[in-house]
Design a protein around this motif. Structure first.
Motif, short mmCIF file in Angstrom:
data_model
loop_
_atom_site.label_atom_id
_atom_site.label_comp_id
_atom_site.label_asym_id
_atom_site.label_seq_id
_atom_site.Cartn_x
_atom_site.Cartn_y
_atom_site.Cartn_z
N PRO A 141 0.83 -1.21 0.00
CA PRO A 141 0.00 0.00 0.00
C PRO A 141 0.87 1.27 0.00
O PRO A 141 2.02 1.25 0.46
N PHE A 142 0.30 2.35 -0.51
CA PHE A 142 1.01 3.63 -0.52
C PHE A 142 0.00 4.75 -0.74
O PHE A 142 -1.14 4.51 -1.15
N ASP A 143 0.42 5.95 -0.43
CA ASP A 143 -0.39 7.14 -0.72
C ASP A 143 0.42 8.09 -1.59
O ASP A 143 1.65 8.14 -1.50
N ILE A 144 -0.29 8.84 -2.40
CA ILE A 144 0.31 9.82 -3.29
C ILE A 144 0.00 11.23 -2.78
O ILE A 144 -1.14 11.53 -2.39
N VAL A 145 1.02 12.08 -2.79
CA VAL A 145 0.87 13.48 -2.38
C VAL A 145 1.52 14.37 -3.45
O VAL A 145 2.59 14.05 -3.95
N SER A 146 0.85 15.45 -3.79
CA SER A 146 1.43 16.46 -4.68
C SER A 146 1.82 17.67 -3.83
O SER A 146 0.97 18.28 -3.19
N GLY A 169 -1.38 18.55 -1.98
CA GLY A 169 -2.50 17.90 -2.64
C GLY A 169 -2.60 16.46 -2.20
O GLY A 169 -1.64 15.69 -2.34
N ILE A 170 -3.74 16.07 -1.65
CA ILE A 170 -3.91 14.71 -1.12
C ILE A 170 -5.27 14.16 -1.55
O ILE A 170 -6.18 14.91 -1.92
N ASP A 171 -5.41 12.84 -1.49
CA ASP A 171 -6.73 12.22 -1.67
C ASP A 171 -7.05 11.28 -0.51
O ASP A 171 -8.09 10.61 -0.52
N ASN A 172 -6.16 11.22 0.48
CA ASN A 172 -6.40 10.43 1.69
C ASN A 172 -6.17 11.35 2.89
O ASN A 172 -5.03 11.72 3.18
N PRO A 173 -7.21 11.72 3.60
CA PRO A 173 -7.07 12.65 4.74
C PRO A 173 -6.09 12.18 5.81
O PRO A 173 -5.56 12.99 6.57
N LYS A 174 -5.80 10.88 5.87
CA LYS A 174 -4.92 10.35 6.90
C LYS A 174 -3.47 10.84 6.75
O LYS A 174 -2.71 10.81 7.72
N VAL A 175 -3.08 11.27 5.54
CA VAL A 175 -1.69 11.71 5.36
C VAL A 175 -1.50 13.19 5.69
O VAL A 175 -0.36 13.66 5.79
N GLU A 176 -2.62 13.92 5.88
CA GLU A 176 -2.48 15.36 6.15
C GLU A 176 -1.65 15.65 7.40
O GLU A 176 -0.75 16.50 7.36
N PRO A 177 -1.89 14.97 8.53
CA PRO A 177 -1.06 15.26 9.72
C PRO A 177 0.43 14.99 9.48
O PRO A 177 1.28 15.71 10.00
N VAL A 178 0.74 13.96 8.71
CA VAL A 178 2.14 13.65 8.41
C VAL A 178 2.77 14.76 7.59
O VAL A 178 3.90 15.19 7.85
N MET A 179 2.02 15.26 6.61
CA MET A 179 2.53 16.34 5.77
C MET A 179 2.73 17.63 6.57
O MET A 179 3.70 18.37 6.35
N ARG A 180 1.82 17.89 7.46
CA ARG A 180 1.97 19.10 8.30
C ARG A 180 3.19 18.96 9.21
O ARG A 180 3.94 19.92 9.42
N GLU A 181 3.40 17.77 9.75
CA GLU A 181 4.56 17.55 10.60
C GLU A 181 5.85 17.69 9.81
O GLU A 181 6.84 18.27 10.28
N LEU A 182 5.87 17.17 8.58
CA LEU A 182 7.05 17.24 7.74
C LEU A 182 7.46 18.69 7.48
O LEU A 182 8.65 19.02 7.43
N HIS A 183 6.48 19.57 7.32
CA HIS A 183 6.76 20.98 6.99
C HIS A 183 6.74 21.88 8.23
O HIS A 183 6.76 23.10 8.10
N GLN A 184 6.70 21.27 9.40
CA GLN A 184 6.64 22.04 10.65
C GLN A 184 7.83 22.98 10.76
O GLN A 184 8.97 22.60 10.51
N GLY A 185 7.56 24.21 11.10
CA GLY A 185 8.61 25.20 11.28
C GLY A 185 8.88 26.04 10.06
O GLY A 185 9.54 27.08 10.15
N PHE A 186 8.40 25.61 8.88
CA PHE A 186 8.62 26.40 7.67
C PHE A 186 7.62 27.55 7.59
O PHE A 186 7.99 28.69 7.40
#
Length: 445
Positions: A141-146, A169-186
């Motif tokens: 399994p995997f998720d795609i993010v733009s 850009g996402i199509d699975n709401p579950k990855v949103e927290p991960v993406m926010r954490e990845l960009h934390q501080g920017f």
């Protein structure tokens, strides 16, 4: 988090290095083993202010690594970032060969769940193709993010660490927290949208900025005919909050790896759905024509260019980069050579890259800007490097065969030119100086 960044160009290398600064462990992958070897020796393959210091610091602290082994790097990562090139095809469409190949290799290497994040600029719908390619090459399994990038060469590190906004850009709401954490501080200005909209945001943004550049260049051309000063016009316009002052600097047009490629690609994207993007086609046409304004001014000043000696200051498409892709200087230098001029060129950083792409017996490669001016019939300024601001213009004029300066970037002010003895021509502003009794027509005869 553990990240693998595939591609070590401007986007991949800068993104990878910057993601280490908020605690992530990053492996930057490239098939070019020579490039990887240099990076492991802390040598950057691109010129970007500050990049080598960050590479050295993060290599030493163990948060950054470089590898040519894509499979092992993918298996050890939580997030895989696609940052390979998408250059233009002859048709203007984006060449997706590299990103499709990378997607297939990622799929083959996966040994569990991964988030695949695309930072390359890709046409709308490309991430769906990436999903299909990966799915055909893995059972996992995997998720795609733009997550398109908006960095500018020459200020790429600052733009990455302090962006105006981040698009996810996402199509699975579950990855949103991960993406926010990845960009934390920017930045806290994170726009989460669907994947197709994220893909379109990048193209729409670059197309609009390119439109502003072509617009102000058209205004500059009118200013020359009616006796107005485009720098004052742009200042007055830019104070309107609805317009803003950025990208209103008249000159010889845009270049580089983004605007030319992305405007052409968006025209093709529109054409593929039977829509003619008339405005953007005109933007591209204006930009192409604008660079040849330099030749028009040379002809007006010295007549025939056959046998003339012309100095060229600047070969990069903009200052603080060694990138000569789509640089206006390429077409201008080629045109000068074709018309029989001897061309004396200088660029503080980009000369080697330019020479790899284009060299000719009529080109003289200079190590100082004053050398390019000495004995010349005219000097043309094509890139507004800060080094040119410190030139003793009066002394330079005394060494020239004809003291003519054509400023394609409006670098100099009236006060800097007055008293130098130069005949000065810029973009959208009144000409200054001139030689008593000098006649371009008489000289041409």
């Amino acid at each position: 988090m553990k990240l693998t960044v595939i591609g070590t160009g401007y986007v991949g290398l800068v993104s990878g290095v910057c993601f280490t600064l908020n605690g992530n462990h990053v492996v930057c992958v490239d098939k070019d083993e020579e490039k990887i070897a240099k990076l492991n020796q802390m040598e950057s393959p691109i010129y970007e202010p500050g990049i080598e210091a960050l590479i050295e610091m993060n290599l030493r602290e163990g948060r950054l690594a470089f590898s040519s082994d894509l499979g092992e790097s993918v298996r050890r990562s939580d997030i895989v970032i696609l940052a390979v090139g998408t250059p233009s095809l002859p048709s203007g469409e984006a060449n997706l060969e590299y990103i499709e190949n990378a997607a297939a290799e990622v799929g083959q290497a996966m040994d569990g769940y991964k988030i695949i994040m695309t930072k390359s600029t890709v046409p709308v719908g490309t991430n769906e193709k990436i999903r299909q390619i990966i799915a055909a090459n893995t059972p996992h399994p995997f998720d795609i993010v733009s997550a398109p990038e908006f960095l500018r060469e020459g200020s790429a590190i600052r733009d990455t660490l302090h962006p105006d906004r981040i698009i996810i850009g996402i199509d699975n709401p579950k990855v949103e927290p991960v993406m926010r954490e990845l960009h934390q501080g920017f930045t806290d200005k994170i726009v989460v949208t669907d994947i197709r909209s994220a893909e379109m945001i990048k193209y729409a943004s670059n197309a609009f900025l390119a439109t502003k550049i072509s617009f102000i260049n058209e205004i500059a051309n009118i200013c020359e005919k009616v006796g107005a000063d485009v720098t004052e016009v742009a200042e007055g316009m830019g104070l309107d909050k609805r317009i803003g002052s950025s990208f209103l600097q008249a000159g010889i047009g845009y270049g580089g790896s983004c605007f030319p490629k992305d405007t052409k690609a968006l025209i093709q994207i529109a054409g593929n759905v039977d829509y003619e993007f008339k405005l953007l086609k005109s933007v591209v046409e204006v930009n192409t024509d604008q660079r040849f304004m330099i030749l028009d001014k040379l002809h007006e000043s010295i007549g025939s260019l056959a046998g003339a000696m012309v100095g060229v200051w600047g070969l990069a498409f903009k200052p603080n980069t060694d990138d000569v892709r789509e640089s206006p200087a390429r077409e201008i230098v080629e045109a000068l050579v074709k018309e029989g001029a001897i061309v004396k060129v200088f660029d503080p950083i980009a000369a080697d890259n330019f020479r790899k792409q284009y060299d000719h017996p009529q080109i003289r490669w200079c190590t100082l800007p004053e050398e390019a001016a000495e004995g010349s019939d005219a000097v043309t300024l094509l890139t507004d490097w800060s080094v040119f601001k410190d030139i003793d213009l009066a002394k330079m004029a005394s060494t020239m065969r004809r003291p003519i300066l054509i400023d394609g970037r409006n670098l100099y002010t009236k006060a800097q030119i007055e008293g130098t003895g130069l005949e000065y021509h810029s973009v959208g502003r009144p000409s200054l100086g001139g030689l008593s009794g000098y006649s371009p027509m008489a000289t041409a005869l």
